[in-house]
Design a protein around this motif. Sequence first.
Motif, PDB file in Angstrom:
ATOM      1  N   ALA A  79      20.741  52.074  22.158  1.00  0.00           N
ATOM      2  CA  ALA A  79      19.576  53.020  21.926  1.00  0.00           C
ATOM      3  C   ALA A  79      19.954  54.497  22.431  1.00  0.00           C
ATOM      4  O   ALA A  79      19.768  55.604  21.712  1.00  0.00           O
ATOM      5  N   ALA A  80      20.918  54.616  23.563  1.00  0.00           N
ATOM      6  CA  ALA A  80      21.160  55.809  23.982  1.00  0.00           C
ATOM      7  C   ALA A  80      21.956  56.637  22.878  1.00  0.00           C
ATOM      8  O   ALA A  80      22.237  57.810  22.607  1.00  0.00           O
ATOM      9  N   ILE A  81      23.137  55.729  22.375  1.00  0.00           N
ATOM     10  CA  ILE A  81      24.037  56.240  21.476  1.00  0.00           C
ATOM     11  C   ILE A  81      23.173  56.806  20.265  1.00  0.00           C
ATOM     12  O   ILE A  81      23.656  57.799  19.614  1.00  0.00           O
ATOM     13  N   HIS A  82      22.154  55.952  19.727  1.00  0.00           N
ATOM     14  CA  HIS A  82      21.516  56.390  18.540  1.00  0.00           C
ATOM     15  C   HIS A  82      21.046  57.815  19.008  1.00  0.00           C
ATOM     16  O   HIS A  82      20.786  58.590  18.140  1.00  0.00           O
ATOM     17  N   ARG A  83      20.398  57.782  20.075  1.00  0.00           N
ATOM     18  CA  ARG A  83      19.840  58.980  20.538  1.00  0.00           C
ATOM     19  C   ARG A  83      20.588  60.165  20.561  1.00  0.00           C
ATOM     20  O   ARG A  83      20.014  61.423  19.944  1.00  0.00           O
ATOM     21  N   MET A 143      26.257  58.806  31.777  1.00  0.00           N
ATOM     22  CA  MET A 143      25.008  58.828  32.475  1.00  0.00           C
ATOM     23  C   MET A 143      23.574  58.655  31.608  1.00  0.00           C
ATOM     24  O   MET A 143      22.763  58.885  32.274  1.00  0.00           O
ATOM     25  N   ALA A 144      23.812  58.288  30.332  1.00  0.00           N
ATOM     26  CA  ALA A 144      22.688  58.297  29.608  1.00  0.00           C
ATOM     27  C   ALA A 144      21.688  57.072  30.090  1.00  0.00           C
ATOM     28  O   ALA A 144      20.386  57.427  29.961  1.00  0.00           O
ATOM     29  N   ASP A 145      22.065  56.249  30.833  1.00  0.00           N
ATOM     30  CA  ASP A 145      21.249  55.094  31.366  1.00  0.00           C
ATOM     31  C   ASP A 145      20.908  55.441  33.041  1.00  0.00           C
ATOM     32  O   ASP A 145      20.151  54.767  33.667  1.00  0.00           O
ATOM     33  N   GLY A 146      21.218  56.682  33.408  1.00  0.00           N
ATOM     34  CA  GLY A 146      20.976  57.232  34.684  1.00  0.00           C
ATOM     35  C   GLY A 146      21.679  56.666  35.827  1.00  0.00           C
ATOM     36  O   GLY A 146      21.581  56.928  36.960  1.00  0.00           O
ATOM     37  N   GLN A 147      22.876  55.927  35.361  1.00  0.00           N
ATOM     38  CA  GLN A 147      23.694  55.531  36.576  1.00  0.00           C
ATOM     39  C   GLN A 147      25.198  55.593  36.013  1.00  0.00           C
ATOM     40  O   GLN A 147      25.552  55.477  34.743  1.00  0.00           O
ATOM     41  N   LEU A 148      26.188  55.751  36.943  1.00  0.00           N
ATOM     42  CA  LEU A 148      27.538  55.821  36.631  1.00  0.00           C
ATOM     43  C   LEU A 148      28.283  54.569  37.048  1.00  0.00           C
ATOM     44  O   LEU A 148      28.425  54.319  38.455  1.00  0.00           O
ATOM     45  N   HIS A 149      28.527  53.617  36.399  1.00  0.00           N
ATOM     46  CA  HIS A 149      29.012  52.235  36.722  1.00  0.00           C
ATOM     47  C   HIS A 149      30.315  52.276  36.844  1.00  0.00           C
ATOM     48  O   HIS A 149      31.344  53.107  36.644  1.00  0.00           O
ATOM     49  N   PRO A 150      31.137  51.554  38.036  1.00  0.00           N
ATOM     50  CA  PRO A 150      32.489  51.609  38.219  1.00  0.00           C
ATOM     51  C   PRO A 150      33.243  51.482  37.045  1.00  0.00           C
ATOM     52  O   PRO A 150      34.326  52.426  36.968  1.00  0.00           O
TER      53      PRO A 150
END
Length: 252
Positions: A79-83, A143-150
């Motif tokens: 969804a973030a990529i489409h947005r 950061m589209a989901d609000g987190q920076l994963h390792p």
Amino acid sequence: MGWLSGIIGGGIGAMIAGPFGAMIGAAIGANMGGNATPQGSRIGFSDAQRKQALFFTAAFSMIGKLAKADGRVCEDEIAAIHRISREALGLDAQTRKFAINIFNQAKESTESFASYARQFGDLFGQEPQLCNFMMSFLFEVAMADGQLHPGEEQMLLEAKQAFRLHDSVYQSMRSRYTGTTTGSQSLAKHYEVLGLSQGASKAEVKKAYRQKVTEYHPDKIEGKGLPPEFIKFANDKVAEINGSYDAVMAHL
């Protein structure tokens, strides 16, 4: 959309080696039902169109890998990529379809994120504005989901090395994208946008502002190979820089 016409016509993809050439060929096939180079459709293209095609392909190849950094691509990431495609870049339907094809091909490819980043660095390493711009775009997606994963951060560090970016540039972007914008940290965030530490003089702030505006000014970087579809994103960055400059100058 000149560069996209060149790709679909077979004129650009046929002349690009390495991971991006393969990615373009696969995306063309997906777009055209497997017929990548329809007879009689080859068209001419300029060096600027070739660079724009490469930049666009690199962007969606790398975010395909970023989206799978934690081992899977979840619905929120799709969804973030489409947005981002619709809102941050304002892609039309045809360009968005091509972008998603590249994204899908990349996330399933055996090529690594590092190989895509290295080819981008080889192509654009002499254009620091484009490398900074791409790094900013990758952070935006990560950061589209609000987190920076390792796993995402590891890929971003690979990009920093491949793009030949100074560590201070990377750390400034990391702080800006992962930090907060409320309370006492708000002013610090504005300094980060300008690439400065608190305590900088008015002269230093003005100099940094001019450099940043030049770095992201759409007219400047489009001439170096930025696809026109990224102009909206560039304008948003200039607006952010202007806002931070105003906030810092009001404080001084």
